[in-house]
Design a protein around this motif. Structure first.
Motif, PDB file in Angstrom:
ATOM      1  N   ALA A 118     -18.028  -8.376   4.313  1.00  0.00           N
ATOM      2  CA  ALA A 118     -17.580  -8.245   2.924  1.00  0.00           C
ATOM      3  C   ALA A 118     -16.991  -9.580   2.471  1.00  0.00           C
ATOM      4  O   ALA A 118     -16.326 -10.266   3.252  1.00  0.00           O
ATOM      5  CB  ALA A 118     -16.541  -7.136   2.806  1.00  0.00           C
ATOM      6  N   GLU A 119     -17.246  -9.942   1.219  1.00  0.00           N
ATOM      7  CA  GLU A 119     -16.714 -11.197   0.684  1.00  0.00           C
ATOM      8  C   GLU A 119     -15.775 -10.965  -0.485  1.00  0.00           C
ATOM      9  O   GLU A 119     -14.995 -11.833  -0.848  1.00  0.00           O
ATOM     10  CB  GLU A 119     -17.873 -12.100   0.235  1.00  0.00           C
ATOM     11  N   LYS A 120     -15.884  -9.781  -1.085  1.00  0.00           N
ATOM     12  CA  LYS A 120     -15.100  -9.488  -2.282  1.00  0.00           C
ATOM     13  C   LYS A 120     -13.922  -8.584  -1.915  1.00  0.00           C
ATOM     14  O   LYS A 120     -14.077  -7.645  -1.114  1.00  0.00           O
ATOM     15  CB  LYS A 120     -16.026  -8.793  -3.282  1.00  0.00           C
ATOM     16  N   ASN A 121     -12.777  -8.832  -2.528  1.00  0.00           N
ATOM     17  CA  ASN A 121     -11.591  -8.006  -2.277  1.00  0.00           C
ATOM     18  C   ASN A 121     -11.776  -6.598  -2.841  1.00  0.00           C
ATOM     19  O   ASN A 121     -12.629  -6.367  -3.709  1.00  0.00           O
ATOM     20  CB  ASN A 121     -10.356  -8.652  -2.903  1.00  0.00           C
ATOM     21  N   LEU A 122     -10.947  -5.689  -2.377  1.00  0.00           N
ATOM     22  CA  LEU A 122     -11.012  -4.300  -2.835  1.00  0.00           C
ATOM     23  C   LEU A 122     -10.482  -4.176  -4.262  1.00  0.00           C
ATOM     24  O   LEU A 122      -9.668  -4.990  -4.712  1.00  0.00           O
ATOM     25  CB  LEU A 122     -10.181  -3.409  -1.922  1.00  0.00           C
ATOM     26  N   THR A 123     -10.939  -3.149  -4.953  1.00  0.00           N
ATOM     27  CA  THR A 123     -10.396  -2.838  -6.278  1.00  0.00           C
ATOM     28  C   THR A 123      -8.959  -2.365  -6.108  1.00  0.00           C
ATOM     29  O   THR A 123      -8.672  -1.494  -5.278  1.00  0.00           O
ATOM     30  CB  THR A 123     -11.239  -1.736  -6.950  1.00  0.00           C
ATOM     31  N   LYS A 124      -8.081  -2.943  -6.914  1.00  0.00           N
ATOM     32  CA  LYS A 124      -6.647  -2.658  -6.801  1.00  0.00           C
ATOM     33  C   LYS A 124      -6.155  -2.048  -8.107  1.00  0.00           C
ATOM     34  O   LYS A 124      -6.533  -2.510  -9.184  1.00  0.00           O
ATOM     35  CB  LYS A 124      -5.924  -3.978  -6.521  1.00  0.00           C
ATOM     36  N   TYR A 125      -5.338  -1.014  -7.997  1.00  0.00           N
ATOM     37  CA  TYR A 125      -4.811  -0.327  -9.177  1.00  0.00           C
ATOM     38  C   TYR A 125      -3.301  -0.492  -9.258  1.00  0.00           C
ATOM     39  O   TYR A 125      -2.596  -0.456  -8.242  1.00  0.00           O
ATOM     40  CB  TYR A 125      -5.146   1.175  -9.117  1.00  0.00           C
ATOM     41  N   ILE A 126      -2.835  -0.616 -10.490  1.00  0.00           N
ATOM     42  CA  ILE A 126      -1.392  -0.691 -10.754  1.00  0.00           C
ATOM     43  C   ILE A 126      -0.793   0.699 -10.595  1.00  0.00           C
ATOM     44  O   ILE A 126      -1.404   1.700 -10.986  1.00  0.00           O
ATOM     45  CB  ILE A 126      -1.154  -1.218 -12.187  1.00  0.00           C
ATOM     46  N   VAL A 127       0.391   0.759 -10.048  1.00  0.00           N
ATOM     47  CA  VAL A 127       1.131   2.019  -9.930  1.00  0.00           C
ATOM     48  C   VAL A 127       2.456   1.844 -10.660  1.00  0.00           C
ATOM     49  O   VAL A 127       3.243   0.955 -10.331  1.00  0.00           O
ATOM     50  CB  VAL A 127       1.385   2.382  -8.450  1.00  0.00           C
ATOM     51  N   GLU A 128       2.659   2.690 -11.675  1.00  0.00           N
ATOM     52  CA  GLU A 128       3.906   2.632 -12.447  1.00  0.00           C
ATOM     53  C   GLU A 128       4.860   3.702 -11.936  1.00  0.00           C
ATOM     54  O   GLU A 128       4.502   4.885 -11.914  1.00  0.00           O
ATOM     55  CB  GLU A 128       3.610   2.851 -13.933  1.00  0.00           C
ATOM     56  N   PRO A 129       6.061   3.303 -11.561  1.00  0.00           N
ATOM     57  CA  PRO A 129       7.029   4.292 -11.073  1.00  0.00           C
ATOM     58  C   PRO A 129       7.846   4.890 -12.216  1.00  0.00           C
ATOM     59  O   PRO A 129       8.086   4.238 -13.228  1.00  0.00           O
ATOM     60  CB  PRO A 129       7.922   3.460 -10.148  1.00  0.00           C
ATOM     61  N   SER A 130       8.238   6.126 -12.039  1.00  0.00           N
ATOM     62  CA  SER A 130       9.248   6.723 -12.915  1.00  0.00           C
ATOM     63  C   SER A 130      10.265   7.364 -11.971  1.00  0.00           C
ATOM     64  O   SER A 130      10.178   7.189 -10.760  1.00  0.00           O
ATOM     65  CB  SER A 130       8.626   7.750 -13.862  1.00  0.00           C
ATOM     66  N   ALA A 131      11.201   8.099 -12.504  1.00  0.00           N
ATOM     67  CA  ALA A 131      12.268   8.649 -11.670  1.00  0.00           C
ATOM     68  C   ALA A 131      11.726   9.498 -10.522  1.00  0.00           C
ATOM     69  O   ALA A 131      12.126   9.335  -9.378  1.00  0.00           O
ATOM     70  CB  ALA A 131      13.224   9.463 -12.528  1.00  0.00           C
ATOM     71  N   ASN A 132      10.788  10.393 -10.832  1.00  0.00           N
ATOM     72  CA  ASN A 132      10.308  11.330  -9.814  1.00  0.00           C
ATOM     73  C   ASN A 132       8.824  11.209  -9.509  1.00  0.00           C
ATOM     74  O   ASN A 132       8.300  11.972  -8.696  1.00  0.00           O
ATOM     75  CB  ASN A 132      10.584  12.769 -10.270  1.00  0.00           C
ATOM     76  N   GLN A 133       8.154  10.284 -10.189  1.00  0.00           N
ATOM     77  CA  GLN A 133       6.703  10.204 -10.035  1.00  0.00           C
ATOM     78  C   GLN A 133       6.217   8.771  -9.864  1.00  0.00           C
ATOM     79  O   GLN A 133       6.915   7.822 -10.228  1.00  0.00           O
ATOM     80  CB  GLN A 133       6.014  10.779 -11.291  1.00  0.00           C
ATOM     81  N   LEU A 134       5.016   8.675  -9.322  1.00  0.00           N
ATOM     82  CA  LEU A 134       4.281   7.420  -9.307  1.00  0.00           C
ATOM     83  C   LEU A 134       3.008   7.675 -10.096  1.00  0.00           C
ATOM     84  O   LEU A 134       2.313   8.661  -9.842  1.00  0.00           O
ATOM     85  CB  LEU A 134       3.933   7.011  -7.872  1.00  0.00           C
ATOM     86  N   ILE A 135       2.688   6.798 -11.037  1.00  0.00           N
ATOM     87  CA  ILE A 135       1.497   6.991 -11.862  1.00  0.00           C
ATOM     88  C   ILE A 135       0.489   5.896 -11.532  1.00  0.00           C
ATOM     89  O   ILE A 135       0.744   4.722 -11.790  1.00  0.00           O
ATOM     90  CB  ILE A 135       1.868   6.976 -13.360  1.00  0.00           C
ATOM     91  N   ILE A 136      -0.610   6.323 -10.929  1.00  0.00           N
ATOM     92  CA  ILE A 136      -1.683   5.379 -10.584  1.00  0.00           C
ATOM     93  C   ILE A 136      -2.567   5.235 -11.805  1.00  0.00           C
ATOM     94  O   ILE A 136      -3.174   6.201 -12.270  1.00  0.00           O
ATOM     95  CB  ILE A 136      -2.497   5.878  -9.380  1.00  0.00           C
ATOM     96  N   LYS A 137      -2.646   4.024 -12.333  1.00  0.00           N
ATOM     97  CA  LYS A 137      -3.464   3.750 -13.528  1.00  0.00           C
ATOM     98  C   LYS A 137      -4.872   3.392 -13.110  1.00  0.00           C
ATOM     99  O   LYS A 137      -5.083   2.350 -12.477  1.00  0.00           O
ATOM    100  CB  LYS A 137      -2.850   2.594 -14.322  1.00  0.00           C
ATOM    101  N   LEU A 138      -5.838   4.236 -13.453  1.00  0.00           N
ATOM    102  CA  LEU A 138      -7.228   4.018 -13.031  1.00  0.00           C
ATOM    103  C   LEU A 138      -7.994   3.183 -14.055  1.00  0.00           C
ATOM    104  O   LEU A 138      -7.658   3.126 -15.203  1.00  0.00           O
ATOM    105  CB  LEU A 138      -7.920   5.364 -12.821  1.00  0.00           C
TER     106      LEU A 138
END
Ligand code: FES
Length: 138
Positions: A118-138
């Motif tokens: 493999a030559e290309k890096n993996l797709t990476k997603y931002i994760v936004e935290p809140s008080a009780n949750q993590l939100i993975i932005k697709l």
């Protein structure tokens, strides 16, 4: 044991260990959470995360491959799409890295290629935290 028999047996044992290495690496367990993507995001309830675990696999039926949720040293998170960038095979994760059993590519937890083909890096997603949750932005 004859010398020739000893060499043959030793070579077979070494070959077996080389083949088994990726399989043994995959034995370490990363917890799996089954969640659904909705509105281009996946919401992870922090209470469902296993304590003292930096890695969680996020499985959902709307994506072809799992996501690896990674907790960074500073307490932030990101997620990686577990699809090999070589020929689109699923990746496995252990406590040290992600790896592809198809042709041997290896990636770190930042999604960067450590070992080709493999030559290309993996797709990476931002994760936004809140008080009780993590939100993975697709
Ligand atoms: S498909 Fe992963 S290394 Fe080839």
């Amino acid at each position: 044991m004859q010398r020739r028999e000893f060499i043959r047996t030793s070579c077979l044992l070494c070959a077996g260990l080389l083949i088994a290495q990726p399989i043994l690496q995959s034995c370490s367990t990363v917890p799996v959470l089954k969640l659904q993507a909705k509105n281009a995001q996946i919401i992870v309830d922090k209470a469902t995360l296993k304590p003292n675990q930096k890695l969680h696999i996020i499985r959902n039926t709307k994506m072809d491959f799992d996501l690896l949720l990674v907790e960074n040293a500073d307490g932030s998170y990101h997620a990686l799409y577990m699809q090999c960038t070589h020929y689109s095979q699923p990746l496995a994760a252990n406590s040290k890295q992600l790896f592809c059993s198809a042709h041997g590519s290896v990636f770190n937890f930042n999604g960067e290629v450590l070992k080709s083909p493999a030559e290309k890096n993996l797709t990476k997603y931002i994760v936004e935290p809140s008080a009780n949750q993590l939100i993975i932005k697709l």
